[in-house]
Design a protein around this motif. Sequence first.
Motif, PDB file in Angstrom:
ATOM      1  N   ALA A 211       0.831  -1.212   0.000  1.00 60.95           N
ATOM      2  CA  ALA A 211       0.000   0.000   0.000  1.00 60.95           C
ATOM      3  C   ALA A 211       0.861   1.257   0.000  1.00 60.95           C
ATOM      4  O   ALA A 211       0.556   2.226  -0.701  1.00 60.95           O
ATOM      5  CB  ALA A 211      -0.930   0.000   1.204  1.00 60.95           C
ATOM      6  N   SER A 212       1.948   1.250   0.763  1.00 61.89           N
ATOM      7  CA  SER A 212       2.803   2.443   0.819  1.00 61.89           C
ATOM      8  C   SER A 212       3.525   2.663  -0.506  1.00 61.89           C
ATOM      9  O   SER A 212       3.726   3.802  -0.929  1.00 61.89           O
ATOM     10  CB  SER A 212       3.800   2.344   1.970  1.00 61.89           C
ATOM     11  N   LYS A 213       3.910   1.577  -1.192  1.00 63.14           N
ATOM     12  CA  LYS A 213       4.545   1.727  -2.505  1.00 63.14           C
ATOM     13  C   LYS A 213       3.570   2.314  -3.513  1.00 63.14           C
ATOM     14  O   LYS A 213       3.934   3.164  -4.321  1.00 63.14           O
ATOM     15  CB  LYS A 213       5.065   0.381  -3.002  1.00 63.14           C
ATOM     16  N   ALA A 214       2.328   1.860  -3.476  1.00 62.83           N
ATOM     17  CA  ALA A 214       1.311   2.389  -4.394  1.00 62.83           C
ATOM     18  C   ALA A 214       1.038   3.860  -4.100  1.00 62.83           C
ATOM     19  O   ALA A 214       0.876   4.674  -5.018  1.00 62.83           O
ATOM     20  CB  ALA A 214       0.028   1.580  -4.279  1.00 62.83           C
ATOM     21  N   ASP A 215       1.004   4.215  -2.816  1.00 63.01           N
ATOM     22  CA  ASP A 215       0.773   5.602  -2.423  1.00 63.01           C
ATOM     23  C   ASP A 215       1.929   6.494  -2.866  1.00 63.01           C
ATOM     24  O   ASP A 215       1.726   7.596  -3.369  1.00 63.01           O
ATOM     25  CB  ASP A 215       0.577   5.689  -0.909  1.00 63.01           C
ATOM     26  N   ALA A 216       3.153   6.003  -2.699  1.00 67.59           N
ATOM     27  CA  ALA A 216       4.328   6.771  -3.119  1.00 67.59           C
ATOM     28  C   ALA A 216       4.323   6.975  -4.637  1.00 67.59           C
ATOM     29  O   ALA A 216       4.668   8.056  -5.126  1.00 67.59           O
ATOM     30  CB  ALA A 216       5.603   6.066  -2.686  1.00 67.59           C
ATOM     31  N   LYS A 217       3.922   5.946  -5.372  1.00 64.44           N
ATOM     32  CA  LYS A 217       3.855   6.056  -6.830  1.00 64.44           C
ATOM     33  C   LYS A 217       2.824   7.098  -7.240  1.00 64.44           C
ATOM     34  O   LYS A 217       3.065   7.904  -8.141  1.00 64.44           O
ATOM     35  CB  LYS A 217       3.503   4.697  -7.435  1.00 64.44           C
ATOM     36  N   ARG A 218       1.671   7.098  -6.567  1.00 65.54           N
ATOM     37  CA  ARG A 218       0.620   8.071  -6.859  1.00 65.54           C
ATOM     38  C   ARG A 218       1.101   9.488  -6.569  1.00 65.54           C
ATOM     39  O   ARG A 218       0.881  10.410  -7.362  1.00 65.54           O
ATOM     40  CB  ARG A 218      -0.630   7.760  -6.032  1.00 65.54           C
ATOM     41  N   ARG A 219       1.807   9.675  -5.439  1.00 68.52           N
ATOM     42  CA  ARG A 219       2.324  11.006  -5.084  1.00 68.52           C
ATOM     43  C   ARG A 219       3.363  11.484  -6.092  1.00 68.52           C
ATOM     44  O   ARG A 219       3.382  12.659  -6.468  1.00 68.52           O
ATOM     45  CB  ARG A 219       2.918  10.980  -3.680  1.00 68.52           C
ATOM     46  N   ARG A 220       4.254  10.579  -6.540  1.00 66.25           N
ATOM     47  CA  ARG A 220       5.258  10.953  -7.546  1.00 66.25           C
ATOM     48  C   ARG A 220       4.584  11.383  -8.843  1.00 66.25           C
ATOM     49  O   ARG A 220       4.986  12.357  -9.478  1.00 66.25           O
ATOM     50  CB  ARG A 220       6.203   9.788  -7.825  1.00 66.25           C
ATOM     51  N   LYS A 221       3.536  10.641  -9.240  1.00 69.56           N
ATOM     52  CA  LYS A 221       2.815  10.969 -10.468  1.00 69.56           C
ATOM     53  C   LYS A 221       2.151  12.330 -10.354  1.00 69.56           C
ATOM     54  O   LYS A 221       2.212  13.144 -11.286  1.00 69.56           O
ATOM     55  CB  LYS A 221       1.774   9.889 -10.754  1.00 69.56           C
ATOM     56  N   GLU A 222       1.498  12.602  -9.209  1.00 74.05           N
ATOM     57  CA  GLU A 222       0.857  13.903  -9.008  1.00 74.05           C
ATOM     58  C   GLU A 222       1.883  15.028  -9.000  1.00 74.05           C
ATOM     59  O   GLU A 222       1.644  16.096  -9.569  1.00 74.05           O
ATOM     60  CB  GLU A 222       0.073  13.897  -7.697  1.00 74.05           C
TER      61      GLU A 222
END
Length: 122
Positions: free
Chosen positions: A75-86
């Motif tokens: 979950a934290s990896k997916a969240d970090a990926k989403r934040r990087r994309k934003e």
Amino acid sequence: MAKKKDSTPRRKKYNKAQRLRDAKAKWLPTVTAKNIVRSYSKWYGVDLLCAINELEILGYKSSDNYKKQVELSIASKADAKRRRKEAKEEQDGALYGSDDTFSFIAGYTEGGAPFGTTWEEE
């Protein structure tokens, strides 16, 4: 024309039933790894959560704490990926924007001067 040979090992293309059958017959009796879940995950090319679930089917019990830790990690990896994309989208939006002269800035010259559509052209 010759067909290109696929270099991916066959075991990494197995579906769930094939993995379970192969692991029970060949892999489990020979494995000597310290972390059996990570070893299963790498050997069959599945994620850690899938490896935990399939090893439980085969009779290997992992702790609930380890399973929760893996779920949090995913979950934290997916969240970090989403934040990087934003952040990247926000940075791209800031790079090409508008100012007093231009309604749309298409880019910048090597010297740093903006170019694009002016307010008067619109």
